[in-house]
Design an enzyme around this catalytic site. Structure first.
Site, PDB file in Angstrom:
ATOM      1  N   GLY A  12      83.226  84.618 -96.053  1.00 27.10           N
ATOM      2  CA  GLY A  12      82.505  85.424 -95.879  1.00 27.10           C
ATOM      3  C   GLY A  12      83.255  86.486 -94.676  1.00 27.10           C
ATOM      4  N   ALA A  14      83.173  86.575 -91.386  1.00 33.45           N
ATOM      5  CA  ALA A  14      82.779  86.370 -90.222  1.00 33.45           C
ATOM      6  C   ALA A  14      83.568  84.762 -90.134  1.00 33.45           C
ATOM      7  CB  ALA A  14      81.977  85.380 -89.191  1.00 33.45           C
ATOM      8  N   GLY A  15      84.092  84.002 -91.391  1.00 36.03           N
ATOM      9  CA  GLY A  15      84.874  83.231 -91.343  1.00 36.03           C
ATOM     10  C   GLY A  15      86.458  83.444 -91.981  1.00 36.03           C
ATOM     11  N   PHE A 118      72.571 106.212 -88.960  1.00 40.17           N
ATOM     12  CA  PHE A 118      71.742 104.838 -88.753  1.00 40.17           C
ATOM     13  C   PHE A 118      70.631 105.052 -87.979  1.00 40.17           C
ATOM     14  CE2 PHE A 118      72.561 101.058 -91.718  1.00 40.17           C
ATOM     15  CZ  PHE A 118      73.102 101.809 -92.482  1.00 40.17           C
ATOM     16  N   GLN A 231      64.260  89.244 -88.648  1.00 42.52           N
ATOM     17  CA  GLN A 231      63.999  90.653 -89.231  1.00 42.52           C
ATOM     18  C   GLN A 231      64.177  90.920 -90.320  1.00 42.52           C
ATOM     19  OE1 GLN A 231      67.559  93.460 -89.289  1.00 42.52           O
ATOM     20  NE2 GLN A 231      66.773  93.995 -87.049  1.00 42.52           N
ATOM     21  N   HIS A 233      63.341  93.740 -92.822  1.00 39.61           N
ATOM     22  CA  HIS A 233      64.633  95.262 -93.668  1.00 39.61           C
ATOM     23  C   HIS A 233      63.120  95.725 -93.588  1.00 39.61           C
ATOM     24  CE1 HIS A 233      66.823  98.251 -94.559  1.00 39.61           C
ATOM     25  NE2 HIS A 233      67.388  98.025 -94.236  1.00 39.61           N
ATOM     26  N   LEU A 243      67.486  95.197-101.840  1.00 42.02           N
ATOM     27  CA  LEU A 243      67.722  95.371-100.503  1.00 42.02           C
ATOM     28  C   LEU A 243      67.927  97.531-100.797  1.00 42.02           C
ATOM     29  CD1 LEU A 243      67.634  95.980 -97.151  1.00 42.02           C
ATOM     30  CD2 LEU A 243      70.161  95.917 -97.611  1.00 42.02           C
ATOM     31  N   THR A 245      69.256 100.746 -98.917  1.00 43.24           N
ATOM     32  CA  THR A 245      70.292 100.299 -97.739  1.00 43.24           C
ATOM     33  C   THR A 245      68.891 101.776 -96.253  1.00 43.24           C
ATOM     34  OG1 THR A 245      72.046 101.009 -97.044  1.00 43.24           O
ATOM     35  CG2 THR A 245      71.500 102.283 -98.673  1.00 43.24           C
ATOM     36  N   GLU A 246      69.078 100.799 -95.505  1.00 47.43           N
ATOM     37  CA  GLU A 246      69.340 101.736 -94.474  1.00 47.43           C
ATOM     38  C   GLU A 246      69.431 103.604 -94.405  1.00 47.43           C
ATOM     39  OE1 GLU A 246      67.945 100.309 -90.480  1.00 47.43           O
ATOM     40  OE2 GLU A 246      69.405 101.539 -90.097  1.00 47.43           O
ATOM     41  N   ARG A 277      64.867  98.872 -87.094  1.00 47.72           N
ATOM     42  CA  ARG A 277      63.518  98.036 -88.278  1.00 47.72           C
ATOM     43  C   ARG A 277      63.016  97.769 -87.411  1.00 47.72           C
ATOM     44  NH1 ARG A 277      69.364  95.729 -91.265  1.00 47.72           N
ATOM     45  NH2 ARG A 277      70.052  98.129 -91.778  1.00 47.72           N
ATOM     46  N   HIS A 343      64.985  89.925 -93.613  1.00 48.49           N
ATOM     47  CA  HIS A 343      66.385  90.472 -94.273  1.00 48.49           C
ATOM     48  C   HIS A 343      67.266  89.338 -93.680  1.00 48.49           C
ATOM     49  CE1 HIS A 343      69.149  93.227 -95.318  1.00 48.49           C
ATOM     50  NE2 HIS A 343      69.745  93.634 -93.848  1.00 48.49           N
ATOM     51  N   GLU A 367      76.958  85.799 -88.941  1.00 42.43           N
ATOM     52  CA  GLU A 367      74.989  85.568 -88.729  1.00 42.43           C
ATOM     53  C   GLU A 367      74.738  83.849 -89.180  1.00 42.43           C
ATOM     54  OE1 GLU A 367      73.314  87.536 -92.342  1.00 42.43           O
ATOM     55  OE2 GLU A 367      71.285  86.420 -91.588  1.00 42.43           O
ATOM     56  N   ARG A 378      67.988  93.326 -84.280  1.00 46.98           N
ATOM     57  CA  ARG A 378      69.420  94.078 -84.273  1.00 46.98           C
ATOM     58  C   ARG A 378      69.165  94.834 -85.196  1.00 46.98           C
ATOM     59  NH1 ARG A 378      72.564  94.722 -88.899  1.00 46.98           N
ATOM     60  NH2 ARG A 378      71.112  92.995 -91.324  1.00 46.98           N
ATOM     61  N   SER A 383      75.305  94.270 -88.106  1.00 45.96           N
ATOM     62  CA  SER A 383      75.623  92.954 -88.194  1.00 45.96           C
ATOM     63  C   SER A 383      77.064  92.391 -89.237  1.00 45.96           C
ATOM     64  CB  SER A 383      74.668  92.341 -89.318  1.00 45.96           C
ATOM     65  OG  SER A 383      75.265  91.322 -89.980  1.00 45.96           O
TER      66      SER A 383
HETATM   67  C1  LIG Z   1      70.965  93.342 -98.555  1.00 50.96           C
HETATM   68  C2  LIG Z   1      71.976  92.997 -97.295  1.00 50.96           C
HETATM   69  C3  LIG Z   1      72.966  94.493 -97.380  1.00 50.96           C
HETATM   70  C4  LIG Z   1      73.474  94.674 -95.584  1.00 50.96           C
HETATM   71  N1  LIG Z   1      74.266  95.919 -95.196  1.00 50.96           N
HETATM   72  C5  LIG Z   1      74.131  95.532 -94.040  1.00 50.96           C
HETATM   73  C6  LIG Z   1      75.025  96.513 -93.811  1.00 50.96           C
HETATM   74  O1  LIG Z   1      75.214  97.606 -94.433  1.00 50.96           O
HETATM   75  N2  LIG Z   1      75.913  96.729 -92.375  1.00 50.96           N
HETATM   76  C7  LIG Z   1      74.899  95.574 -91.194  1.00 50.96           C
HETATM   77  O2  LIG Z   1      76.007  95.848 -90.367  1.00 50.96           O
HETATM   78  N3  LIG Z   1      74.751  94.761 -92.212  1.00 50.96           N
HETATM   79  C8  LIG Z   1      74.503  94.490 -93.326  1.00 50.96           C
HETATM   80  N4  LIG Z   1      74.111  93.294 -93.806  1.00 50.96           N
HETATM   81  C9  LIG Z   1      74.536  92.044 -92.760  1.00 50.96           C
HETATM   82  C10 LIG Z   1      75.231  91.441 -93.106  1.00 50.96           C
HETATM   83  O3  LIG Z   1      75.766  91.825 -94.619  1.00 50.96           O
HETATM   84  C11 LIG Z   1      75.522  90.298 -93.032  1.00 50.96           C
HETATM   85  O4  LIG Z   1      74.830  89.751 -91.718  1.00 50.96           O
HETATM   86  C12 LIG Z   1      77.335  89.668 -92.887  1.00 50.96           C
HETATM   87  O5  LIG Z   1      77.113  90.344 -94.000  1.00 50.96           O
HETATM   88  C13 LIG Z   1      76.839  88.261 -92.757  1.00 50.96           C
HETATM   89  O6  LIG Z   1      78.112  87.887 -92.585  1.00 50.96           O
HETATM   90  P1  LIG Z   1      78.468  86.024 -92.752  1.00 50.96           P
HETATM   91  O7  LIG Z   1      80.674  86.176 -92.686  1.00 50.96           O
HETATM   92  O8  LIG Z   1      78.367  85.539 -91.161  1.00 50.96           O
HETATM   93  O9  LIG Z   1      78.853  85.680 -94.041  1.00 50.96           O
HETATM   94  P2  LIG Z   1      77.872  85.138 -95.853  1.00 50.96           P
HETATM   95  O10 LIG Z   1      79.027  86.523 -95.929  1.00 50.96           O
HETATM   96  O11 LIG Z   1      76.831  85.090 -95.562  1.00 50.96           O
HETATM   97  O12 LIG Z   1      79.181  84.662 -96.124  1.00 50.96           O
HETATM   98  C14 LIG Z   1      79.022  82.726 -95.551  1.00 50.96           C
HETATM   99  C15 LIG Z   1      79.700  82.377 -96.403  1.00 50.96           C
HETATM  100  O13 LIG Z   1      79.967  80.650 -96.156  1.00 50.96           O
HETATM  101  C16 LIG Z   1      80.011  79.954 -97.314  1.00 50.96           C
HETATM  102  N5  LIG Z   1      79.020  78.860 -97.085  1.00 50.96           N
HETATM  103  C17 LIG Z   1      77.858  78.980 -96.722  1.00 50.96           C
HETATM  104  N6  LIG Z   1      76.663  77.186 -96.726  1.00 50.96           N
HETATM  105  C18 LIG Z   1      78.004  76.235 -96.795  1.00 50.96           C
HETATM  106  C19 LIG Z   1      77.807  74.985 -96.872  1.00 50.96           C
HETATM  107  N7  LIG Z   1      77.197  74.816 -97.033  1.00 50.96           N
HETATM  108  N8  LIG Z   1      79.035  75.178 -97.501  1.00 50.96           N
HETATM  109  C20 LIG Z   1      79.943  76.033 -97.972  1.00 50.96           C
HETATM  110  N9  LIG Z   1      80.355  76.843 -97.663  1.00 50.96           N
HETATM  111  C21 LIG Z   1      79.200  77.313 -97.116  1.00 50.96           C
HETATM  112  C22 LIG Z   1      79.796  80.950 -98.468  1.00 50.96           C
HETATM  113  O14 LIG Z   1      79.961  80.169 -99.354  1.00 50.96           O
HETATM  114  C23 LIG Z   1      80.186  82.329 -98.025  1.00 50.96           C
HETATM  115  O15 LIG Z   1      81.383  82.212 -98.551  1.00 50.96           O
HETATM  116  C24 LIG Z   1      73.083  93.169 -95.030  1.00 50.96           C
HETATM  117  C25 LIG Z   1      72.290  91.900 -95.717  1.00 50.96           C
HETATM  118  C26 LIG Z   1      72.096  92.114 -97.085  1.00 50.96           C
HETATM  119  C27 LIG Z   1      71.230  91.213 -97.173  1.00 50.96           C
END
Ligand SMILES: Cc1cc2nc3c(=O)[nH]c(=O)nc-3n(C[C@H](O)[C@H](O)[C@H](O)COP(=O)(O)OP(=O)(O)OC[C@H]3O[C@@H](n4cnc5c(N)ncnc54)[C@H](O)[C@@H]3O)c2cc1C
Length: 569
Positions: A12, A14-15, A118, A231, A233, A243, A245-246, A277, A343, A367, A378, A383
């Site tokens: 995702g 972060a990674g 927002f 949280q 939403h 969702l 969106t906000e 929220r 959320h 996250e 948050r 995020s």
């Molecule tokens: C519908 C929705 C809308 C949102 N809109 C917003 C927004 O507009 N603004 C905002 O700031 N935030 C928003 N958020 C929050 C934000 O999108 C997330 O918090 C953020 O994108 C998380 O990113 P991440 O890289 O931490 O994890 P993710 O994007 O969830 O990525 C996780 C990764 O880990 C991998 N993974 C997980 N477990 C394993 C495992 N055991 N083995 C191997 N791989 C694994 C998955 O394959 C994936 O690649 C929203 C959230 C949702 C649910």
């Protein structure tokens, strides 16, 4: 056994951002992900990402310090203020960096990045790409990762860490396509596995957001921080919790009860629908609980009709599609039925501002981590920012860490032992003749979390929920696999995943019951006030093998810039 200098678990935002930064420092990096990075949940993010660019005519006075204040206040003063200021200061640079890498942000006529209002923000500060911001950011970072030739292993389900003499030296992964477990050794590991939304049955999150990375770190002895802060939403679709969106309220949408009132006037007269929220979700839930849901039922309306077709089609086309396809309502013509929905996980793996955990060699970002910048609640748009700022900082910190390592050879014996432990676990699972079913137990657990650890909580309800979770953990030990094949064994994956999920659920439930105050998203009907004397502190949950539920400890909140005050909006 496969070796890379750095293993990043999760593709995702972060990674990817952590991997890109480490790659830029010339380090050999591999990303392991259970789905292709483009299918990571970050791609579902809609509304936008915060940075005090001061581009909007209404935000010319905005500064990163004001962004920090809004974030600290929004988090009910539980966020570490040094970390919050680091994030809001870095925000401006990382947005322009994403812009220069080609992220197609929406723009004003003069070409500057557009910003929308927002929740909980004093200025229009949320940069966006229509209502597909996460998708655009994810594609942009994937391009960078490919350009820098980061190695990407997909369909790899990571199950545990390899730890030798207290140092993290890699992970064990199940290769879904070829079958079997493999050790991926490394000198540093970044967990970037996203949130734990699916521990709840009413979540906006993807099915794979199970808290797996949190469970891995927790099982290895690293504490989870502030897990009780979950949280909700305000606007998930009634039928599916998908969702809305906000940004829909940022563009001017109203919340309406059965009497046709914009009821937020009672709860947040200044910010109205753009209150933070936690406050907005509580307001909706109060309207519902007091019988003013639509037709006396458990939902209210998100009304966008007054925005007009042109604005909805230009600014919220994806939201309109979702409402049409999943609720059968066209927001141009009718109000959309919505409910507060789980959320976001404010808590997570305890890290410092550079993503480092207490275990040498183990980092976390996004996250799944708790730096902490979001405190008890948050703010929307913070995020996505957290993923990119702290992903980047983790990558940079790892470069420093690796430069100082004297011995760079992970211990092969520890790696083989970790693989063997997983193979033994799966063999035991396969030999079991248990009658319990992983899917049914997961649904039961998620319903308990929804019912007992929701928008409003109370001691008696949480105690009942906790007792049920403890009983459920015992039943997880009696799951029998229906399929024991080696390739794409989803039965095995769901069972191993559930073992982690139930521990994460307990790591939410136990501190939630212990925290006898209301703060941010943790809102107790039996302790309605914030209690700074006893509870202005982070909770730390430590895994206890053989015991259902964590040992709790605490650590102080970094204050110093913004004096805690009553939150008014
Ligand atoms: C519908 C929705 C809308 C949102 N809109 C917003 C927004 O507009 N603004 C905002 O700031 N935030 C928003 N958020 C929050 C934000 O999108 C997330 O918090 C953020 O994108 C998380 O990113 P991440 O890289 O931490 O994890 P993710 O994007 O969830 O990525 C996780 C990764 O880990 C991998 N993974 C997980 N477990 C394993 C495992 N055991 N083995 C191997 N791989 C694994 C998955 O394959 C994936 O690649 C929203 C959230 C949702 C649910």
């Amino acid at each position: 056994m496969i070796h890379h200098d750095v293993i990043v678990v999760g593709g995702g935002l972060a990674g990817l951002r952590a991997a890109v930064e480490a790659k830029r420092a010339g380090i050999d990096v591999a990303i392991l992900s259970q789905v292709h990075p483009s299918r990571s949940h970050s791609g579902a993010a809609q509304g936008g990402i915060n940075a005090a660019l001061a581009n909007d005519p209404g935000s010319v006075d905005d500064t990163w310090e004001k962004h920090a204040f809004d974030t600290v206040k929004g988090g009910d003063y539980l966020g570490d203020q040094d970390a919050v200021m680091q994030m809001t200061k870095d925000a401006i640079e990382v947005i322009y960096e994403m812009d220069h890498w080609g992220c197609p942000f929406s723009r004003y006529d003069d070409g500057r990045i557009a910003q929308r209002p927002f929740g909980g923000a004093g200025y229009p500060r949320c940069c966006y790409g229509v209502d597909k911001t996460g998708h655009y950011l994810l594609q942009t970072l994937m391009e960078q990762a490919y350009k820098l030739q980061a190695k990407i292993y997909v369909e790899q389900f990571v199950t545990r860490l390899i730890v030798h003499e207290g140092v993290c030296q890699g992970v064990v992964a199940y290769d879904m396509i070829r079958g079997g477990f493999e050790a991926f050794t490394a000198n540093a590991v970044v967990i970037a596995t996203g949130g734990a939304g699916r521990t709840y049955s009413n979540s906006t999150n993807a099915i794979i957001n199970t808290g797996g990375g949190m469970a891995m770190a927790y099982h290895a002895g690293v504490p989870l921080k502030d897990m009780e802060f979950v949280q909700f939403h305000p606007t998930g679709l009634l039928s599916t919790n998908i969702l809305m969106t906000e940004g829909a309220r940022g563009e001017g949408g109203y919340l309406i009860n059965d009497l046709g009132e914009r009821f937020m006037e009672k709860y947040a007269p200044k910010f109205m629908e753009l209150a933070p929220r936690d406050i907005t979700s509580r307001s909706i839930q109060t309207e519902i609980n007091e019988g003013r849901g639509i037709g006396g039922k458990s939902y209210v309306y998100l009304d966008l009709r007054h925005l007009g077709a042109e604005k909805i089609l230009a600014r919220l086309p994806g939201i309109r599609d979702l409402a049409i396809h999943f609720e059968g309502v066209d927001p141009i013509e009718a109000p959309v039925p919505i409910v507060p929905s789980q959320h976001y996980t404010m808590g997570g793996i305890d890290t410092d501002v550079n993503g480092a955990s207490v275990m040498p060699g183990l980092y976390a970002a996004g996250e799944c981590a708790c730096v902490s910048v979001h405190g008890a609640n948050r703010l929307g748009g913070n995020s996505l920012l957290d993923t990119i700022v702290f992903g980047r900082r983790s990558g940079a910190e790892i470069a420093r860490y690796l430069g100082g390592l004297a011995d760079k050879r992970p211990n092969a014996r520890a790696a083989f032992a970790a693989v063997q432990a997983m193979e033994d676990t799966v063999e035991t699972l396969g030999a079991r003749t248990g009658t319990e079913d992983a899917y049914a137990l997961r649904a039961e657990m998620a319903d308990i979390m929804k019912e007992k650890f929701g928008v409003f909580r109370d001691g008696a309800g949480m105690k009942e929920g906790l007792d049920k979770l403890v009983a459920l953990k015992d039943r997880v030990g009696r799951i029998g696999l229906r399929w024991t094949g080696s390739v794409f064994n989803l039965d095995m994956i769901r069972t191993v995943e559930l073992e982690g999920m139930i521990d994460v659920a307990l790591a939410i439930a136990v501190p939630a019951l212990a925290r006898t105050e209301s703060r941010g998203a943790h809102s107790r009907t039996d302790y309605t006030e914030r209690d700074d004397v006893n509870w202005l502190k982070h909770t730390l949950a430590y895994y206890q093998p053989g015991v259902a539920g964590p040992r709790l400890d605490s650590k102080s909140v970094t204050l110093g810039t913004f004096e805690p005050q009553e939150r008014k909006y």
